[in-house]
Design an enzyme around this catalytic site. Structure first.
Site, mmCIF file in Angstrom:
data_model
loop_
_atom_site.group_PDB
_atom_site.id
_atom_site.type_symbol
_atom_site.label_atom_id
_atom_site.label_comp_id
_atom_site.label_asym_id
_atom_site.label_seq_id
_atom_site.Cartn_x
_atom_site.Cartn_y
_atom_site.Cartn_z
ATOM 1 N N GLY A 28 0.839 -1.204 0.000
ATOM 2 C CA GLY A 28 0.000 0.000 0.000
ATOM 3 C C GLY A 28 0.865 1.241 0.000
ATOM 4 N N SER A 29 0.303 2.322 0.489
ATOM 5 C CA SER A 29 1.007 3.606 0.446
ATOM 6 C C SER A 29 2.170 3.639 1.444
ATOM 7 C CB SER A 29 0.030 4.734 0.783
ATOM 8 O OG SER A 29 -0.546 4.475 2.047
ATOM 9 N N GLY A 55 2.718 2.057 5.309
ATOM 10 C CA GLY A 55 3.911 1.309 5.724
ATOM 11 C C GLY A 55 4.583 1.953 6.920
ATOM 12 N N CYS A 64 1.485 0.576 -8.827
ATOM 13 C CA CYS A 64 2.626 1.020 -8.019
ATOM 14 C C CYS A 64 3.823 1.280 -8.928
ATOM 15 C CB CYS A 64 2.968 -0.019 -6.962
ATOM 16 S SG CYS A 64 3.145 -1.666 -7.651
ATOM 17 N N GLU A 68 5.777 -3.425 0.727
ATOM 18 C CA GLU A 68 5.688 -3.141 -0.715
ATOM 19 C C GLU A 68 4.886 -1.850 -0.840
ATOM 20 O OE1 GLU A 68 7.133 -4.918 -3.026
ATOM 21 O OE2 GLU A 68 7.613 -6.801 -2.017
#
Ligand code: NAD
Length: 509
Positions: free
Chosen positions: A239-240, A244, A295, A261
């Site tokens: 995710g963003s 994270g 992404c 990720e």
């Protein structure tokens, strides 16, 4: 596609997976027209508590199943996916707004990673290491780790889970998936197919049926609870960067592991010697595809001064020709943004770019009269004077910032001067330029491509990026090691006991 048919088709697709939703408190909307296509029940902390306990029990049963036999379950799952590729892909298109080929492509990625994992199930190699002690043997062995928490983003609602799930399963772990609350239906459907694979597996205990793979539905707070749970030794979070940054310290505080990720801000350098036909196609696919919501989407383009005029005028023409519309209609290349917030973020970024002196082409909302509750945009090109702070952050929308350069070493330095480090590429026919970009002093990203754009990962390689992208790696290569615990073993087959550092402890006979 009308609102009524979308609603009915979603119900029919879910029925194919054996899912009958009884309603719930979490409405699910399709970005195609913004309408409600279903409602699901969200899980709370108490539900999660039960799920983690079930995942623990399943792990205890699963860890002692021989790995090739675990691979057999993954093979059966791939069978189910092959059989339901069309339906699951279509559900991805309806729920995430991806064009048909991208929805199908995601399911193909699931199948591919399952195939990879089946082979891997016979190759979880350890090693024998030379011991410094006489009469000793030293071994390195990999063992299952435990329940794996998998947090996923809306833009890859099925593939990213499968990258983790297929590998974790052959490694002997159980799965607890918290999908994006924007795409719970895809998660429920994928897990329903997995349940069918368990049915066909034969002899699966009640523990395995209940706890080997579960879906926890909810928003960030449920993700936080999963991250905080000590019984989950690994949290793989996609995710963003903001997400994270919150998840990582929570897991670290309890000494858990993460695979992060996170966001990317992917660049491409087009040099003087580039094949412009190739470059143009790659730029278009990477910047405009998935409406700029990958992404690995191309967000920054560095073009050599000498070819800038030619490339940019061709690019502008190509941008004008891109078909935007209903992702379920064949021929559409750009579907909707996920929702209003994404649209607002895009408009904000473009306004900022203009204020910084950029020349902006495209970016406006389209098809609003037909779909007032959905957000379709013309992809934008922004010719930036410099790589400002705006360009250094990820805006999850189809904006391509274009900058010119003269010297390749300078361009690489600017390319690397962003906080993210996911994917990058260079278009060149000059061997020296290609080698420089892939060398230690070249791109600082996890994915570094030559004459192919930054997006479109292959499952055989390790996927992930550096810096604020999080440093995690998943899918191929030796990423499987993150899902296992490493054991170092010394076996003494001599009649002596040599102690470290020559120390002797006298013991009377
Ligand atoms: P997001 O960060 O809003 O949400 C991702 C997931 O994290 C969701 O399941 C969400 O519920 C959960 N979450 C959000 N905040 C959380 C918190 N504080 N604690 C625990 N869980 C939390 O991202 P999104 O909008 O769904 O997806 C877009 C972003 O994801 C982009 O930044 C994109 O680059 C990134 N992404 C990265 C990869 C990769 O492999 N690097 C792949 C896909 C998407």
């Amino acid at each position: 596609m009308t609102t009524e048919t979308l609603f009915r088709e979603t119900g029919a697709l879910l029925a194919k997976f054996g899912i009958a939703l009884g309603g719930g408190d979490l409405p699910v909307a399709s970005p195609i027209d913004g309408s409600r296509i279903a409602a699901v029940q969200h899980h709370d902390q108490a539900d999660l508590e039960r799920m983690v306990a079930a995942a623990e029990h399943a792990f205890v049963a699963w860890r002692s199943v021989p790995p090739p036999r675990r691979g057999e379950l993954v093979r059966l799952f791939a069978d189910e996916l092959r059989h339901h590729k069309q339906s699951l892909g279509r559900l991805v298109s309806i729920e995430a707004g991806k064009i048909l080929e991208e929805g199908q492509g995601e399911v193909q990625e699931m199948i591919d990673i399952c195939d990879f994992a089946v082979g891997l199930s016979r190759q979880l190699y350890g090693r024998a290491i030379a011991s410094e002690r006489p009469g000793h043997r030293m071994l390195e062995t990999w063992h299952p780790l435990g329940p794996v928490g998998i947090i996923t983003a809306f833009n890859f609602p099925v593939a990213v889970w499968s990258w983790n799930a297929a590998i974790a399963l052959v490694c002997g772990d159980s799965l607890l998936w918290k999908p994006s609350d924007k795409t719970p239906l895809c998660a429920l459907a994928s897990n329903a197919l997995f349940a069918r694979a368990i049915d066909r597996f034969g002899g699966a205990s009640e523990e395995l049926r209940r706890g080997l793979s579960q879906v926890a539905i909810g928003g960030p707070e449920l993700g936080q609870a999963l991250a905080a749970d000590r019984r989950v030794p690994l949290v793989s979070a996609t995710g963003s960067t903001r997400m994270g940054g919150t998840v990582a310290p929570v897991v670290a505080q309890r000494f858990g592991r993460t695979i992060l990720e996170l966001g990317g801000n992917n660049g491409m350098i087009v040099t003087q010697s580039a094949d412009l036909d190739l470059a143009l196609r790659a730029i278009l696919f990477a910047a405009v595809g998935t409406a700029g919501q990958r992404c690995t989407s191309l967000r920054r383009l560095f073009v050599h001064d000498s070819i800038a005029e030619t490339l940019l005028s061709r690019l502008q023409r190509a941008y004008g020709d891109v078909k935007i519309g209903d992702p379920l209609e064949p021929g559409t290349l750009v579907g909707p943004l996920i929702g209003e917030n994404a649209f607002a973020a895009m408009q904000e970024a473009l306004a900022e770019a203009r204020a910084e002196g950029a020349e902006v082409f495209g970016g406006e909302r389209v098809l609003a009269a037909r779909w007032p509750e959905a957000y379709y945009v013309r992809p934008a090109l922004a010719l930036m004077p410099v790589q400002s702070a705006l360009v250094q952050r990820e805006t999850f929308a189809p904006i391509l910032y274009v900058m010119r350069y003269r010297d390749l070493a300078d361009a690489i330095a600017v390319h690397n001067a962003v906080p993210q480090g996911l994917a990058s590429s260079i278009f060149t026919t000059d061997l020296r330029e290609a080698e420089l970009f892939t060398a230690a002093e070249g791109s600082d990203c996890g994915i570094v491509n030559v004459n192919i754009g930054p997006s479109g990962a292959e499952i055989g390689g390790a996927f992930g990026g550096e810096k604020e992208t999080g440093g995690g790696r998943e899918a191929g290569s030796d990423s499987w090691k993150a899902y296992m615990r490493r054991m170092t073993t010394k076996i003494n087959y001599s009649r002596d006991l040599p102690l470290s550092q020559g120390i002797r402890f006298p013991v009377d006979a």
